[in-house]
Design a protein around this motif. Structure first.
Motif, PDB file in Angstrom:
ATOM      1  N   ALA A 157       0.638  -1.259   0.048  1.00 39.82           N
ATOM      2  CA  ALA A 157       0.112   0.075  -0.013  1.00 39.82           C
ATOM      3  C   ALA A 157       0.688   1.170  -0.032  1.00 39.82           C
ATOM      4  CB  ALA A 157      -0.876  -0.019   1.147  1.00 39.82           C
ATOM      5  N   ARG A 158       0.584   2.244  -0.915  1.00 37.13           N
ATOM      6  CA  ARG A 158       1.095   3.507  -0.600  1.00 37.13           C
ATOM      7  C   ARG A 158       0.069   4.642  -0.188  1.00 37.13           C
ATOM      8  NH1 ARG A 158       6.193   4.731  -2.582  1.00 37.13           N
ATOM      9  NH2 ARG A 158       5.395   6.713  -3.019  1.00 37.13           N
ATOM     10  N   LEU A 159       0.449   4.584   1.302  1.00 40.61           N
ATOM     11  CA  LEU A 159      -0.786   5.194   1.994  1.00 40.61           C
ATOM     12  C   LEU A 159      -0.953   6.900   1.609  1.00 40.61           C
ATOM     13  CD1 LEU A 159       0.599   3.758   5.550  1.00 40.61           C
ATOM     14  CD2 LEU A 159      -1.218   3.047   4.090  1.00 40.61           C
ATOM     15  N   SER A 160       0.187   7.470   1.534  1.00 40.75           N
ATOM     16  CA  SER A 160      -0.171   8.828   1.438  1.00 40.75           C
ATOM     17  C   SER A 160      -0.782   9.412  -0.090  1.00 40.75           C
ATOM     18  CB  SER A 160       1.370   9.650   1.554  1.00 40.75           C
ATOM     19  OG  SER A 160       2.375   9.084   0.353  1.00 40.75           O
ATOM     20  N   GLU A 161      -0.573   8.313  -0.969  1.00 37.71           N
ATOM     21  CA  GLU A 161      -1.116   8.485  -2.289  1.00 37.71           C
ATOM     22  C   GLU A 161      -2.687   8.475  -2.369  1.00 37.71           C
ATOM     23  OE1 GLU A 161       1.357   6.336  -4.852  1.00 37.71           O
ATOM     24  OE2 GLU A 161       3.360   7.271  -4.133  1.00 37.71           O
ATOM     25  N   ILE A 162      -3.092   7.726  -1.266  1.00 34.50           N
ATOM     26  CA  ILE A 162      -4.714   7.176  -1.666  1.00 34.50           C
ATOM     27  C   ILE A 162      -5.603   8.336  -1.590  1.00 34.50           C
ATOM     28  CG2 ILE A 162      -6.519   6.479  -0.275  1.00 34.50           C
ATOM     29  CD1 ILE A 162      -4.674   4.590   1.212  1.00 34.50           C
ATOM     30  N   GLN A 163      -5.219   9.833  -1.036  1.00 35.21           N
ATOM     31  CA  GLN A 163      -6.036  11.008  -1.219  1.00 35.21           C
ATOM     32  C   GLN A 163      -5.808  11.491  -2.574  1.00 35.21           C
ATOM     33  OE1 GLN A 163      -4.382  13.037   2.323  1.00 35.21           O
ATOM     34  NE2 GLN A 163      -2.433  11.958   1.725  1.00 35.21           N
TER      35      GLN A 163
END
Length: 401
Positions: free
Chosen positions: A324-330
């Motif tokens: 998962a690329r957490l910061s890119e979800i938004q």
């Protein structure tokens, strides 16, 4: 035999958990050697506890040959009684009678007067591994003040809930340093607070001692540590909120969506009155983002952004943390929302007043300016990712685990 076997199998998960000892516990086992005979100032908050939930304030106050003389309050205060964003005032601690100096208000860097009766400053705060969370800014400024006043600093290490392997996001551009981007590090920086202190100290140069944890590994999730989770701030009540803070916190600065603050799922949802939950969920799941899944959700915030309004959107689930690329979800959510609901455009005249805070949290205005042209996540991802590998290589010599 079967009931006994069932009972033993039930116990296995309990003993499978690694039992991590935090810095305060290691310090105590070492009989507070580095603090003996010294006047101690402590920077902490309610997360500074041992496994029995005893406060580091009380542990040091009662420690033999340790003279705890002052407390210093970061955002939310030493006892956690100050709401987010509100100033912390100088006061006396009700339990110990010690002076409490504010580091979240007019003063964010300790003054010489605050440090004059102190020999060593101890830092013990549970962080969440994200640059915009202000506790690491307090740590860095504390180290700077200590270097200037020739005071020692002792950092009591704690786990990074995001782990020690995940690094995401660009650094901070000149002109965009602030209390939510105090240092030129990625948005998710993959270090414990002790490791970060060692890395920052290359330039700061204070007399630094880090008391490492025992038993922590970089691949650990917080649940693997055997430690109790203490809310790091009012809207991080659980580890799920800590994990998804970097997934929604940037867009949350715009007031464009409700990100669960004011509801029971802080930082775990994105919703608005003009969204169709099923439509948005289907469109986001069609992107097949690695390690991420969405489900539709409808709720009514109890306070904060969009209070009392019925909102629809998505709840975020992590299905494979390593991928998962957490910061890119938004960024992907903004892209899909723009495609589905072009009338509700981010970075419009309605959000102009909040643009500055968005830029500060991103550490640059490039993300907003470039993203706002076509609302395509791919237009900014190469920039967002450009410093990650280099940062890992620069910080590896400072790993403690």
């Amino acid at each position: 035999m079967k009931p006994i076997l069932t009972y033993l199998l039930f116990l296995i998960p309990l003993f499978a958990f690694a039992q991590v000892k935090t810095g305060i516990e290691v310090l105590r086992e070492g009989e507070f050697a580095c603090l003996k005979g010294k006047r101690v100032g402590l920077v902490t908050n309610p997360t500074g506890v041992d496994k029995q939930l005893t406060s580091t304030v009380d542990i040091l106050f009662d420690a033999p040959d340790v003279q705890l003389v002052a407390l210093y309050g970061p955002e939310h205060g030493v006892r956690g009684d100050i709401p987010a964003g509100e100033k912390v005032e100088n006061q006396k601690d009700a339990k110990t009678g010690l002076p409490v100096y504010s580091l979240y208000g007019k003063t964010r860097k300790p003054t010489p007067e605050m440090l004059q009766n102190v020999d060593v400053l101890v830092y013990d705060i549970q962080d969440i591994g994200c640059r915009s969370y202000t506790f690491i800014s307090t740590l860095g400024l504390l180290m700077q003040a200590a270097a200037e006043q020739n005071k020692e600093v002792v950092v009591l290490d704690r786990p990074n809930p995001l782990g020690g392997n995940k690094v995401e996001g660009s650094g901070v551009s000149e002109g965009y340093f602030s209390f939510v981007s105090q240092f030129d590090i990625p948005y998710i920086y993959g270090l414990t607070c002790g490791e970060l202190a060692k890395y920052l100290n290359q330039e700061i140069g204070c007399q630094l001692t880090v008391i490492p944890m025992q038993g922590w590994e970089r691949s650990m999730k917080f649940e693997d540590t055997g430690l109790p989770w203490i809310p790091t701030s009012p809207q991080i009540p659980c580890t799920a909120a800590a994990l998804l803070y970097p997934a929604t916190g940037i867009i949350g600065e715009m007031g464009f969506l409700n990100i669960g603050v004011g509801y029971t799922l802080p930082f775990q949802v994105m919703a608005a009155p003009w969204v169709n939950a099923v439509q948005l969920t289907d469109a986001l799941n069609a992107k097949n983002l690695p390690g991420i899944a969405f489900r539709p959700i409808v709720f009514k915030p109890l306070f904060g952004s969009l209070k009392g309004q019925n909102v629809q959107g998505v709840q975020i689930f992590i299905t494979d943390y390593d991928k998962a690329r957490l910061s890119e979800i938004q960024f992907h959510v903004i892209e899909v929302m723009h495609q589905l609901y072009p009338a509700y455009t981010l970075f419009s005249a309605e959000t102009e007043k909040r643009n500055g805070m968005f830029d500060k949290v991103c550490g640059t205005n490039y993300i907003r300016q470039q993203f706002g042209k076509n609302y395509q996540a791919d237009d900014i991802l190469s920039y967002w990712r450009n410093n990650e590998q280099a940062f890992k290589e620069k910080t590896a010599p400072f790993y403690l685990y």
